[in-house]
Design a protein around this motif. Structure first.
Motif, PDB file in Angstrom:
ATOM      1  N   THR A  67       0.823  -1.215   0.000  1.00 39.19           N
ATOM      2  CA  THR A  67       0.000   0.000   0.000  1.00 39.19           C
ATOM      3  C   THR A  67       0.853   1.259   0.000  1.00 39.19           C
ATOM      4  N   GLU A  68       2.082   1.160   0.463  1.00 35.07           N
ATOM      5  CA  GLU A  68       2.957   2.329   0.537  1.00 35.07           C
ATOM      6  C   GLU A  68       3.330   2.855  -0.846  1.00 35.07           C
ATOM      7  N   ILE A  69       3.214   2.025  -1.871  1.00 39.31           N
ATOM      8  CA  ILE A  69       3.570   2.471  -3.220  1.00 39.31           C
ATOM      9  C   ILE A  69       2.603   3.550  -3.691  1.00 39.31           C
ATOM     10  N   ILE A  70       1.294   3.275  -3.603  1.00 44.13           N
ATOM     11  CA  ILE A  70       0.306   4.249  -4.055  1.00 44.13           C
ATOM     12  C   ILE A  70       0.261   5.455  -3.126  1.00 44.13           C
ATOM     13  N   ASP A  71       0.521   5.250  -1.835  1.00 42.42           N
ATOM     14  CA  ASP A  71       0.524   6.365  -0.888  1.00 42.42           C
ATOM     15  C   ASP A  71       1.683   7.321  -1.129  1.00 42.42           C
ATOM     16  N   ASN A  72       2.761   6.832  -1.706  1.00 42.38           N
ATOM     17  CA  ASN A  72       3.944   7.662  -1.976  1.00 42.38           C
ATOM     18  C   ASN A  72       4.135   7.893  -3.482  1.00 42.38           C
ATOM     19  N   TYR A  73       3.039   7.876  -4.209  1.00 43.16           N
ATOM     20  CA  TYR A  73       3.074   7.973  -5.666  1.00 43.16           C
ATOM     21  C   TYR A  73       3.875   9.181  -6.148  1.00 43.16           C
ATOM     22  N   GLY A  74       3.577  10.353  -5.622  1.00 41.20           N
ATOM     23  CA  GLY A  74       4.245  11.573  -6.068  1.00 41.20           C
ATOM     24  C   GLY A  74       5.738  11.558  -5.803  1.00 41.20           C
ATOM     25  N   HIS A  75       6.127  11.113  -4.624  1.00 39.88           N
ATOM     26  CA  HIS A  75       7.548  11.073  -4.266  1.00 39.88           C
ATOM     27  C   HIS A  75       8.313  10.099  -5.167  1.00 39.88           C
ATOM     28  N   ILE A  76       7.733   8.917  -5.373  1.00 38.24           N
ATOM     29  CA  ILE A  76       8.406   7.913  -6.202  1.00 38.24           C
ATOM     30  C   ILE A  76       8.466   8.370  -7.657  1.00 38.24           C
ATOM     31  N   MET A  77       7.406   9.050  -8.122  1.00 36.83           N
ATOM     32  CA  MET A  77       7.398   9.554  -9.489  1.00 36.83           C
ATOM     33  C   MET A  77       8.532  10.550  -9.715  1.00 36.83           C
ATOM     34  N   SER A  78       8.790  11.408  -8.741  1.00 36.26           N
ATOM     35  CA  SER A  78       9.878  12.382  -8.875  1.00 36.26           C
ATOM     36  C   SER A  78      11.234  11.690  -8.987  1.00 36.26           C
ATOM     37  N   VAL A  79      11.434  10.670  -8.184  1.00 34.72           N
ATOM     38  CA  VAL A  79      12.682   9.914  -8.254  1.00 34.72           C
ATOM     39  C   VAL A  79      12.812   9.229  -9.609  1.00 34.72           C
ATOM     40  N   ALA A  80      11.694   8.686 -10.115  1.00 31.19           N
ATOM     41  CA  ALA A  80      11.703   8.033 -11.421  1.00 31.19           C
ATOM     42  C   ALA A  80      12.115   9.018 -12.514  1.00 31.19           C
ATOM     43  N   MET A  81      11.617  10.247 -12.441  1.00 34.81           N
ATOM     44  CA  MET A  81      11.986  11.262 -13.425  1.00 34.81           C
ATOM     45  C   MET A  81      13.481  11.568 -13.369  1.00 34.81           C
ATOM     46  N   ILE A  82      14.010  11.685 -12.162  1.00 36.40           N
ATOM     47  CA  ILE A  82      15.443  11.964 -12.011  1.00 36.40           C
ATOM     48  C   ILE A  82      16.266  10.829 -12.607  1.00 36.40           C
ATOM     49  N   TRP A  83      15.854   9.605 -12.333  1.00 39.41           N
ATOM     50  CA  TRP A  83      16.526   8.443 -12.926  1.00 39.41           C
ATOM     51  C   TRP A  83      16.472   8.511 -14.453  1.00 39.41           C
ATOM     52  N   GLY A  84      15.301   8.870 -14.996  1.00 34.48           N
ATOM     53  CA  GLY A  84      15.147   8.946 -16.440  1.00 34.48           C
ATOM     54  C   GLY A  84      16.103   9.942 -17.073  1.00 34.48           C
ATOM     55  N   PHE A  85      16.219  11.127 -16.476  1.00 32.41           N
ATOM     56  CA  PHE A  85      17.139  12.142 -17.002  1.00 32.41           C
ATOM     57  C   PHE A  85      18.594  11.701 -16.826  1.00 32.41           C
ATOM     58  N   ALA A  86      18.920  11.182 -15.653  1.00 32.01           N
ATOM     59  CA  ALA A  86      20.305  10.803 -15.363  1.00 32.01           C
ATOM     60  C   ALA A  86      20.793   9.685 -16.292  1.00 32.01           C
ATOM     61  N   VAL A  87      19.968   8.664 -16.484  1.00 32.96           N
ATOM     62  CA  VAL A  87      20.372   7.553 -17.353  1.00 32.96           C
ATOM     63  C   VAL A  87      20.467   8.015 -18.803  1.00 32.96           C
ATOM     64  N   SER A  88      19.576   8.906 -19.226  1.00 36.24           N
ATOM     65  CA  SER A  88      19.605   9.400 -20.604  1.00 36.24           C
ATOM     66  C   SER A  88      20.905  10.136 -20.904  1.00 36.24           C
ATOM     67  N   PHE A  89      21.254  11.082 -20.042  1.00 38.45           N
ATOM     68  CA  PHE A  89      22.483  11.847 -20.266  1.00 38.45           C
ATOM     69  C   PHE A  89      23.713  10.984 -20.022  1.00 38.45           C
ATOM     70  N   GLY A  90      23.648  10.128 -18.983  1.00 36.19           N
ATOM     71  CA  GLY A  90      24.791   9.269 -18.685  1.00 36.19           C
ATOM     72  C   GLY A  90      25.101   8.309 -19.817  1.00 36.19           C
TER      73      GLY A  90
END
Length: 477
Positions: free
Chosen positions: A171-194
């Motif tokens: 249940t913690e996944i959906i409760d922390n949706y916004g926080h996890i989404m932000s981390v996912a975006m950072i990963w997406g940018f970092a892996v793309s440039f890296g």
């Protein structure tokens, strides 16, 4: 309908290299067109300005739609509805800052999944599948370790144990949706440039335009790997669809904890996301035969979408149901039957059409081997298929689902996406974002694909289009 042969059978032009891969000789005409297709000849997606707008605008859109779902009753809000542009921007930013900050917890959850999936992809037993000949590698083929089925179900078992022993509640996944989404975006940018800088440093870049931001968006490397793991194929299955499924399960767990039961709507999303995830795993050996593996480079367009776009925009219906009372989206029994029937029918066509096309390519290469995984559906392989033999050296399938339209898989795939929004009815327009966005992507991708095929196959493509007349829906379009 019989296949017309206009060139030597490519299966007769194969030779083994010392490393065990296969090198394929194509016609001189085929080599010329492949060289042209394997170079940068024009700007796509609006060029540098267009891709910059997408790289900036899409994350902002993701935040906006999530905020509307979670905090504004699933309805779209505009500056005029909350006092003007300044209050609107202030409220949007406040939600991002307070409810979607990339906190330590979100970093541990998301990064833990990334590293765990990479570890499993490295060590789990798998099926070695040969891909299509790659023109930029001198028509050599690459081997792919297909172990998604073992890896993903081991992941699900791990999650079940962690949830049962209250180490990590789902249940913690959906409760922390916004926080996890932000981390996912950072990963997406970092892996793309890296990945871009890594490919350039190693001299592995190809089909470059010379514009930095455009090349980051489109990608520099075609098949980046870490050990036995092909990163492009790994990221296509192990990240987005695993998260999508876990989000649906998280929503179901949340409903069960709140109401003591799971609504048919949420159960529908658990089934729908499992079907998609399982299909990608059970048919993983078909992925090396696809356009994504064969031609598309691993850039921001693919990376960000896999790491953040797919998992956090395709299941808005789950987010809505997890944050609203069931009374807002209840249907009649007949409506539920129709909804489930539409999903299962579309899934059958999508699964078998994808299987038919990929296995036909394997048959053409002489590398097809039946691999039983659940569920193997009837008509997943076309026996004695009809086709057009092209002067390039490839074959164009004109049998199975592919005798009715040139993109039957796209029609079925989009139909499934539409049901993912339809599951909440008219309660919110936002869950329909997936199907609206997806049809735009599919039409654009079809245009790119058909232009490439027209250049690659010439008169053979014209003859193919005469036989398979319809692009999408037979008799309609």
């Amino acid at each position: 309908m019989s296949g017309t042969t206009t060139a030597t059978d490519p299966s007769q032009l194969r030779q083994r290299t010392p490393g065990g891969s296969t090198e394929v000789t194509v016609t001189d005409e085929g080599r010329k067109t492949d060289k042209l297709l394997d170079s940068h000849t024009r700007w796509e997606f609006g060029g540098p300005w267009g891709v910059t707008a997408m790289m900036v605008g899409f994350p902002m859109l993701m935040y906006y739609l999530w905020i509307c779902l979670w905090f504004y009753d699933g309805q779209l809000v505009f500056p005029t509805s909350i006092g003007g542009i300044k209050p609107f921007l202030n409220q949007m930013w406040a939600h991002v800052r307070d409810d979607a900050s990339p906190n330590l917890y979100a970093w541990k959850v998301y990064s833990g999944l990334i590293f765990y999936e990479l570890f499993l992809a490295w060590v789990m037993p798998g099926y070695m599948q040969e891909g299509l000949p790659v023109p930029s590698l001198g028509y050599k083929t690459l081997m792919y370790k297909c172990n998604a089925l073992f890896s993903v179900y081991f992941t699900l078992a791990t999650a079940a144990v962690l949830h049962y022993y209250h180490i990590f509640r789902l249940t913690e996944i959906i409760d922390n949706y916004g926080h996890i989404m932000s981390v996912a975006m950072i990963w997406g940018f970092a892996v793309s440039f890296g990945t871009y800088f890594w490919a350039v440093a190693r001299g592995e870049q190809m089909r470059m335009s010379g514009n930095f931001i455009y090349d980051v968006f489109m990608g520099a490397a075609l098949n980046p790997r870490i050990g036995p793991v092909d990163l492009k194929m790994w990221a296509e299955v192990r990240i987005p669809w695993v998260i999508v499924f876990f989000l649906a399960v998280s929503g179901a767990c949340k409903q069960y904890e709140q109401y003591g039961a799971v609504t048919p709507n949420m159960a529908f999303m658990c089934l729908a996301t499992w079907l998609y995830l399982n299909a990608c795993c059970k048919g993983e050996e078909c992925i090396p035969q696809t356009w994504d593996m064969f031609h598309e480079k691993w850039g921001f367009m693919v990376i960000f979408w896999n790491f953040a776009g797919v998992p956090f925009t395709y299941v808005y219906s789950v987010v809505y149901m997890a944050s609203h009372e069931p009374e807002k989206y209840q249907f009649s029994t007949r409506s539920y039957i129709a909804l489930f029937a539409t999903l299962l029918t579309a899934y059958y066509i999508w699964d078998t059409s994808m299987s038919q096309k990929s296995r036909f390519k394997m048959q053409t290469q002489g590398i097809y081997s039946y691999r039983w995984t659940f569920p193997q559906l009837p008509w997943g392989t076309v026996k004695n298929p009809t086709y057009i033999q092209t002067a390039h050296g490839n074959r164009l399938l004109t049998n199975g689902w592919w005798q009715f339209s040139r993109k039957p898989n796209y029609v079925a795939d989009w139909t499934m996406s539409f049901t993912w929004g339809l599951v909440v009815g008219a309660a919110s327009p936002i869950p329909y974002f997936y199907s609206v966005f997806f049809i735009t992507v599919l039409i654009h991708r079809t245009t790119r694909d058909f232009e490439r095929c027209a250049l690659k196959y010439g008169k053979d493509w014209e003859r193919y289009c005469e036989i398979v007349r319809w692009k999408f829906i037979p008799g309609i379009y």
